[in-house]
Write a protein that holds these residues in place. Sequence first.
Motif, PDB file in Angstrom:
ATOM      1  N   ASP A  68      74.204  13.561  48.329  1.00 35.58           N
ATOM      2  CA  ASP A  68      73.562  14.664  47.620  1.00 35.58           C
ATOM      3  C   ASP A  68      74.420  15.920  47.658  1.00 35.58           C
ATOM      4  N   PHE A  69      75.678  15.793  48.155  1.00 31.66           N
ATOM      5  CA  PHE A  69      76.633  16.899  48.146  1.00 31.66           C
ATOM      6  C   PHE A  69      76.049  18.133  48.827  1.00 31.66           C
ATOM      7  N   ALA A  70      75.494  17.930  50.041  1.00 30.23           N
ATOM      8  CA  ALA A  70      74.836  19.019  50.760  1.00 30.23           C
ATOM      9  C   ALA A  70      75.813  20.086  51.213  1.00 30.23           C
ATOM     10  N   ASP A  71      77.116  19.739  51.278  1.00 29.73           N
ATOM     11  CA  ASP A  71      78.096  20.729  51.732  1.00 29.73           C
ATOM     12  C   ASP A  71      78.435  21.745  50.658  1.00 29.73           C
ATOM     13  N   LEU A  72      77.953  21.540  49.421  1.00 30.45           N
ATOM     14  CA  LEU A  72      78.241  22.472  48.325  1.00 30.45           C
ATOM     15  C   LEU A  72      77.129  23.494  48.206  1.00 30.45           C
ATOM     16  N   PRO A 114      74.764  26.129  45.981  1.00 32.31           N
ATOM     17  CA  PRO A 114      74.170  25.925  44.654  1.00 32.31           C
ATOM     18  C   PRO A 114      75.151  26.178  43.527  1.00 32.31           C
ATOM     19  N   ALA A 115      75.906  27.273  43.608  1.00 30.91           N
ATOM     20  CA  ALA A 115      76.858  27.583  42.540  1.00 30.91           C
ATOM     21  C   ALA A 115      77.961  26.537  42.467  1.00 30.91           C
ATOM     22  N   GLN A 116      78.461  26.100  43.640  1.00 30.28           N
ATOM     23  CA  GLN A 116      79.516  25.088  43.648  1.00 30.28           C
ATOM     24  C   GLN A 116      79.003  23.752  43.114  1.00 30.28           C
ATOM     25  N   PHE A 117      77.758  23.422  43.461  1.00 29.54           N
ATOM     26  CA  PHE A 117      77.183  22.157  42.986  1.00 29.54           C
ATOM     27  C   PHE A 117      77.084  22.130  41.469  1.00 29.54           C
ATOM     28  N   VAL A 118      76.561  23.224  40.883  1.00 25.02           N
ATOM     29  CA  VAL A 118      76.423  23.282  39.433  1.00 25.02           C
ATOM     30  C   VAL A 118      77.790  23.235  38.763  1.00 25.02           C
ATOM     31  N   GLY A 153      69.796  29.117  40.824  1.00 22.57           N
ATOM     32  CA  GLY A 153      69.832  29.847  42.083  1.00 22.57           C
ATOM     33  C   GLY A 153      69.021  29.138  43.129  1.00 22.57           C
ATOM     34  N   LEU A 154      68.769  29.806  44.249  1.00 20.88           N
ATOM     35  CA  LEU A 154      67.999  29.226  45.338  1.00 20.88           C
ATOM     36  C   LEU A 154      66.538  29.614  45.201  1.00 20.88           C
ATOM     37  N   GLU A 184      84.171  29.852  33.743  1.00 19.02           N
ATOM     38  CA  GLU A 184      84.264  31.129  34.428  1.00 19.02           C
ATOM     39  C   GLU A 184      82.970  31.382  35.185  1.00 19.02           C
ATOM     40  N   ALA A 185      83.074  31.639  36.466  1.00 19.22           N
ATOM     41  CA  ALA A 185      81.885  31.907  37.260  1.00 19.22           C
ATOM     42  C   ALA A 185      81.438  33.343  37.060  1.00 19.22           C
ATOM     43  N   THR A 186      80.173  33.484  36.779  1.00 19.41           N
ATOM     44  CA  THR A 186      79.582  34.817  36.655  1.00 19.41           C
ATOM     45  C   THR A 186      78.374  34.826  37.576  1.00 19.41           C
ATOM     46  N   GLY A 187      78.589  35.265  38.789  1.00 20.41           N
ATOM     47  CA  GLY A 187      77.500  35.169  39.763  1.00 20.41           C
ATOM     48  C   GLY A 187      77.206  33.705  40.016  1.00 20.41           C
TER      49      GLY A 187
END
Length: 700
Positions: free
Chosen positions: A6-10, A12-16, A131-132, A184-187
């Motif tokens: 489940d990629f718990a080490d990522l 939320p932003a990294q997972f998406v 987000g969380l 591009e990451a925006t927040g």
Amino acid sequence: MTAVGDFADLSPAQFVKAVVSGSIYPYTEHRIPKHRGGLRTLHAPTPRLSQIQRGILARLEHLPARFQPHPAAFAYRSGRSVVDCASVHLRAHTVIRLDIADFFGSIRERHVHAALKDAWSHPTDHEYRIGLVDDEHGRPEIGLLRTGRTLRTFTTVRLVTVSPPEPTRTWTNRGTGHRSVRLEATGQSFSVPRPDLVHRHTREGFLPQGAPTSGYLSNLVMRDVDAVVTHVAESLGLRYTRYSDDMYFSSRRLVRGESVDRLVADVKKALQPLGMRLNTKKTRVARPGARRSVLSVLVDGPTPRLTREYKRRITKHVRGAASFGIEEHRRHQGFMDLADLDAHVTGLLSFAHMVEPGWAEGQLADWKRLREIRLGRAEPMTLQHGLDLPWAAEAEASQADLAKASIDDLVRGAQRYRSSSDYLEMLDFVGRFKRYAPFNAMVVHIQKPGARYVLSSSEWESTYRRVLKPGAQPLLIFQPRGPYMLVYDVGDTEALPGALPLPKAITAPVSVIARVSEKELADVWHHTRMNLAPLGIRLTLVDHGASACGRTYRSRSGGFVDRPGSRPGDRQEKYPTLFEIEVNRNLPPLDRYATLAHELGHLFCGHLGPGPEDAWPDRLSHRPAEDHARNEVEAESIAYMVLKRLDPTVRMGDYITGHLGPGRQVPETVALNLTFKAAGLIIDMGKRRISASRLRKPKK
């Protein structure tokens, strides 16, 4: 099955970002068998991605009305059911069903993007970002947060589609080739500078069958198609609904063939922009005389009704548990435990309650009482909402079951055919008794061994001006298009004044001699060979010596066996290869066909295991040496009956009798009913092309 974490080490932003870029594969693949053969691959998202998809689905369902699915779409929508879809077609004279092939796999990223680009960017009070959020236990998890800007369409599309990471035989490149895109990451949200470029890696994604969003998104993608098809249907005077990949059309009047052809052509044209196609093998046109149903709900009357087959699936369990005790019934039906059986029955009853609540409530009340009885064996009991069990059926049960039970009991009790002379006499009778199928001929011979020629009383009177004698003995056989029928032998009839003499075929059937012609034998061979493919059987002619005939074994190479389409221009039908039959090409034509019939007899009697979709039973022996005689007697008996229909002068030889037991007895394990039904199927296969559905569910 491909499993992932489940990629718990990522974060939320990294997972998406990883999902959108395709650098991770957040799905688990499950391959399950299809009802009609083959495998279906389901893609289940990880819990983390599934949470995001459920949030997206919640927003989709609250879009303005003009962005909602077309009214003709009934699947995957709250407040709409199978019964609602079927009710549109009530009092139908004609029902037409079309099936869309590879429905979810054909809906690609570009189609989802086109369906969402206006609706998803529409300004509303409910706009979101990733987000969380807190789950129901107060723990943080990834989800959708209300915000002042929308989740970008491209990002959304990448979150709800799947593209397996490596090219495989199952999931090929779906059509876009190499693309690249810079994220591009925006927040915690991401923008895409070039939305026309779909993704970075090699293959375009498609809707995963197994994700919570896929059903609703398929309806959005199909909105324009549904609008076009609705217009086409209305122009032809038809009603139209779609339930996932099943498209149903109906009319309260006769629908002529040319109208059906025009409908199919226009639907194909409407599907072309999405790259979809119809599965022509599943096209069905039902008129009076055939079962007119929508999603297994009968629609030929003023109210929806359950089919007899569905009711029997329920009453089989209710009656079995009442007769023998629920624990004994559970073991007999092969369920792991009582909870498994109860879940199965209550699931069947849930659907039945939607269609016929009154009938289902009665069955449910009986089942609830029976669930509390955990005895291994119970005395037959009377159900509150049925008749006395086990011999009386409920009012809705088909008389076909009663007739079949009676005949099967009769066949099982036919011990007189265990001696070699009586058994060979019956085979000879069945082989020359051409008017009816071998199974019916056997049933006639069991009930009246001296019978010569049988017809119903009405046929005797209308065709030969003969009526029944007082005390005429009725004989029970299966009816071609009904449960059963009563027939009478010519010896139980007498002529009316003016009746013509009976033809020689009735008075002396044994004297009718006509050897099979080369053309007739070639036609039989051709039709039989064409009908092998839907059963997964590949036939190969091999060069062997004159003493070798043939053999049958399970295929080890895989691959497919082809059959030409039923009409010129139709696509070839392809079926997975399950069995191999080898026949010596150096044999004379009649011996070649006899060998093929013998090998098919082994298959259809289950000597090599079950057929596709249980077309024949599994009788693969764990005692091959002990059951060799049984297998050879059954297979050669089938070959003899099949050849006897072609050439009445054929003789048995001593092959069968060489396998008989002590005292020239037929082995006790020889299944007479299977043997004669298998012979009837092989005879039918030699007459004409048979549909795959009928071959896989041969006539009883």
